[in-house]
Design a protein around this motif. Structure first.
Motif, PDB file in Angstrom:
ATOM      1  N   VAL A  59      39.260  16.061 -29.512  1.00  0.00           N
ATOM      2  CA  VAL A  59      37.931  16.581 -29.847  1.00  0.00           C
ATOM      3  C   VAL A  59      38.011  18.069 -30.185  1.00  0.00           C
ATOM      4  O   VAL A  59      38.690  18.830 -29.493  1.00  0.00           O
ATOM      5  CB  VAL A  59      36.943  16.390 -28.678  1.00  0.00           C
ATOM      6  N   THR A  60      37.316  18.461 -31.244  1.00  0.00           N
ATOM      7  CA  THR A  60      37.140  19.881 -31.562  1.00  0.00           C
ATOM      8  C   THR A  60      35.657  20.216 -31.459  1.00  0.00           C
ATOM      9  O   THR A  60      34.811  19.502 -32.011  1.00  0.00           O
ATOM     10  CB  THR A  60      37.642  20.214 -32.983  1.00  0.00           C
ATOM     11  N   ILE A  61      35.338  21.271 -30.733  1.00  0.00           N
ATOM     12  CA  ILE A  61      33.956  21.731 -30.565  1.00  0.00           C
ATOM     13  C   ILE A  61      33.694  22.853 -31.564  1.00  0.00           C
ATOM     14  O   ILE A  61      34.452  23.820 -31.630  1.00  0.00           O
ATOM     15  CB  ILE A  61      33.726  22.236 -29.137  1.00  0.00           C
ATOM     16  N   VAL A  62      32.620  22.724 -32.343  1.00  0.00           N
ATOM     17  CA  VAL A  62      32.223  23.761 -33.294  1.00  0.00           C
ATOM     18  C   VAL A  62      30.832  24.230 -32.889  1.00  0.00           C
ATOM     19  O   VAL A  62      29.827  23.585 -33.182  1.00  0.00           O
ATOM     20  CB  VAL A  62      32.239  23.241 -34.748  1.00  0.00           C
ATOM     21  N   GLU A  63      30.775  25.342 -32.180  1.00  0.00           N
ATOM     22  CA  GLU A  63      29.543  25.842 -31.558  1.00  0.00           C
ATOM     23  C   GLU A  63      29.645  27.361 -31.437  1.00  0.00           C
ATOM     24  O   GLU A  63      30.603  27.877 -30.865  1.00  0.00           O
ATOM     25  CB  GLU A  63      29.366  25.190 -30.195  1.00  0.00           C
ATOM     26  N   ASP A  64      28.656  28.092 -31.979  1.00  0.00           N
ATOM     27  CA  ASP A  64      28.751  29.556 -31.975  1.00  0.00           C
ATOM     28  C   ASP A  64      28.404  30.165 -30.627  1.00  0.00           C
ATOM     29  O   ASP A  64      28.850  31.271 -30.312  1.00  0.00           O
ATOM     30  CB  ASP A  64      27.855  30.157 -33.069  1.00  0.00           C
ATOM     31  N   ASP A  65      27.631  29.474 -29.786  1.00  0.00           N
ATOM     32  CA  ASP A  65      27.295  29.977 -28.465  1.00  0.00           C
ATOM     33  C   ASP A  65      28.436  29.640 -27.505  1.00  0.00           C
ATOM     34  O   ASP A  65      28.697  28.466 -27.212  1.00  0.00           O
ATOM     35  CB  ASP A  65      25.986  29.348 -27.984  1.00  0.00           C
ATOM     36  N   ASP A 121      27.462  21.901 -34.162  1.00  0.00           N
ATOM     37  CA  ASP A 121      26.117  22.482 -34.177  1.00  0.00           C
ATOM     38  C   ASP A 121      25.653  22.588 -35.628  1.00  0.00           C
ATOM     39  O   ASP A 121      26.428  22.361 -36.569  1.00  0.00           O
ATOM     40  CB  ASP A 121      26.157  23.859 -33.499  1.00  0.00           C
ATOM     41  N   VAL A 122      24.395  22.963 -35.835  1.00  0.00           N
ATOM     42  CA  VAL A 122      23.862  23.118 -37.199  1.00  0.00           C
ATOM     43  C   VAL A 122      23.737  24.580 -37.586  1.00  0.00           C
ATOM     44  O   VAL A 122      24.160  24.992 -38.664  1.00  0.00           O
ATOM     45  CB  VAL A 122      22.495  22.410 -37.337  1.00  0.00           C
ATOM     46  N   TYR A 123      23.168  25.400 -36.707  1.00  0.00           N
ATOM     47  CA  TYR A 123      22.868  26.788 -37.065  1.00  0.00           C
ATOM     48  C   TYR A 123      24.028  27.711 -36.694  1.00  0.00           C
ATOM     49  O   TYR A 123      24.427  27.802 -35.537  1.00  0.00           O
ATOM     50  CB  TYR A 123      21.599  27.258 -36.359  1.00  0.00           C
ATOM     51  N   PHE A 124      24.558  28.413 -37.695  1.00  0.00           N
ATOM     52  CA  PHE A 124      25.618  29.392 -37.494  1.00  0.00           C
ATOM     53  C   PHE A 124      25.294  30.661 -38.280  1.00  0.00           C
ATOM     54  O   PHE A 124      24.673  30.581 -39.354  1.00  0.00           O
ATOM     55  CB  PHE A 124      26.967  28.853 -37.977  1.00  0.00           C
ATOM     56  N   ALA A 129      35.850  26.156 -32.103  1.00  0.00           N
ATOM     57  CA  ALA A 129      35.556  27.123 -33.166  1.00  0.00           C
ATOM     58  C   ALA A 129      34.145  27.651 -32.962  1.00  0.00           C
ATOM     59  O   ALA A 129      33.220  26.884 -32.684  1.00  0.00           O
ATOM     60  CB  ALA A 129      35.684  26.470 -34.542  1.00  0.00           C
ATOM     61  N   HIS A 130      33.987  28.962 -33.109  1.00  0.00           N
ATOM     62  CA  HIS A 130      32.684  29.584 -32.892  1.00  0.00           C
ATOM     63  C   HIS A 130      32.003  30.009 -34.191  1.00  0.00           C
ATOM     64  O   HIS A 130      31.004  30.732 -34.159  1.00  0.00           O
ATOM     65  CB  HIS A 130      32.836  30.789 -31.963  1.00  0.00           C
ATOM     66  N   SER A 131      32.545  29.579 -35.313  1.00  0.00           N
ATOM     67  CA  SER A 131      31.936  29.881 -36.614  1.00  0.00           C
ATOM     68  C   SER A 131      32.350  28.811 -37.617  1.00  0.00           C
ATOM     69  O   SER A 131      33.317  28.061 -37.388  1.00  0.00           O
ATOM     70  CB  SER A 131      32.372  31.257 -37.114  1.00  0.00           C
ATOM     71  N   ILE A 132      31.615  28.733 -38.722  1.00  0.00           N
ATOM     72  CA  ILE A 132      31.961  27.785 -39.778  1.00  0.00           C
ATOM     73  C   ILE A 132      33.331  28.115 -40.355  1.00  0.00           C
ATOM     74  O   ILE A 132      34.170  27.226 -40.564  1.00  0.00           O
ATOM     75  CB  ILE A 132      30.896  27.799 -40.891  1.00  0.00           C
TER      76      ILE A 132
END
Length: 230
Positions: A6-12, A56-59, A35-38
């Motif tokens: 699993v890879t988590i893509v979330e800026d928070d 996540d959706v919003y970055f 990853a904390h950014s697109i």
């Protein structure tokens, strides 16, 4: 079958850590990258090649839906689950059109999170070893039976469901960043020790989180807060 990568893509970062903690509690899954950014996600996904992305959706540097479509076009073996505060119907529609396996709204509750991941793992197990399919196979894959969760954290002796619900209501309706056990006790009409017992139980369940507050006087204390979206 092998462990699901699993890879988590979330800026928070705090929410990413919570998701990571949730995954650690579910057998058969492993976080191999965060990853904390697109832009960071676009760099690591071709390298890590995970089975599943929690997105996540919003970055600040882009939109998760755009990344979803890029994943669909470039990484055909990667599945995506959206975990977001986006409540717009159009966003949900785009996620469905982009092939998202599920769409979870923040704040994420562990039981809902676990149910989705177990459903995903069952989906992979059903697909493994199949060379061709019939209609029954299609129906089982696309319309599976509800996942029965194995609740290892059932309400223990000494935890009253009514009092537990009162504590959950306080945390869900919190008007401040966090509460101490003493403050929660005052709000539900119970003592600090009682409130702390229920709060710690909710922390164990992954429903709320706890931080250590270092005041100017005295020993550090625990502050409890709901798991909220940014």
């Amino acid at each position: 079958m092998s462990t699901v990568q699993v890879t988590i893509v979330e800026d928070d970062t705090k929410i990413a850590d919570i998701q990571n903690h949730f995954i650690e509690k579910i057998e058969g899954f492993e976080v191999t990258g965060i990853a904390h950014s697109i832009s960071e996600a676009e760099e690591i996904l071709p390298i890590l090649k995970p089975n599943l992305v929690l997105l996540d959706v919003y970055f600040p540097d882009g939109n998760g839906i755009d990344l979803l479509w890029k994943i669909r076009s470039q990484h055909h073996a990667i599945d995506v689950i959206l975990i977001t505060a986006a409540k717009e119907v159009e966003t949900l529609q785009e996620a469905i059109r982009g092939g998202a396996f599920d769409y979870i709204l923040k704040p994420v509750v562990f039981d809902r999170f676990q149910k989705t991941l177990l459903k995903y793992r069952m989906h992979l197990q059903n697909l493994s070893g199949m060379n061709e399919i019939n209609q029954d196979d299609v129906d089982r894959l696309l319309h599976p039976e509800p996942v029965e969760l194995d609740y290892s954290l059932e309400i223990p002796k000494g935890i009253d469901p009514i009092t537990l619900q009162k504590v959950e209501d306080v945390m869900n309706q919190a008007k401040k960043p966090g509460y101490t056990a003493e403050q929660v006790g005052e709000l539900i009409g119970a003592g600090r020790t009682t409130a702390r017992r229920y709060l710690e139980y909710l922390v164990k369940r992954g429903v709320i989180a706890a931080d250590v507050s270092y005041g100017t006087v005295g020993r550090p204390g625990r502050v409890y807060h709901g798991i909220q979206s940014p």
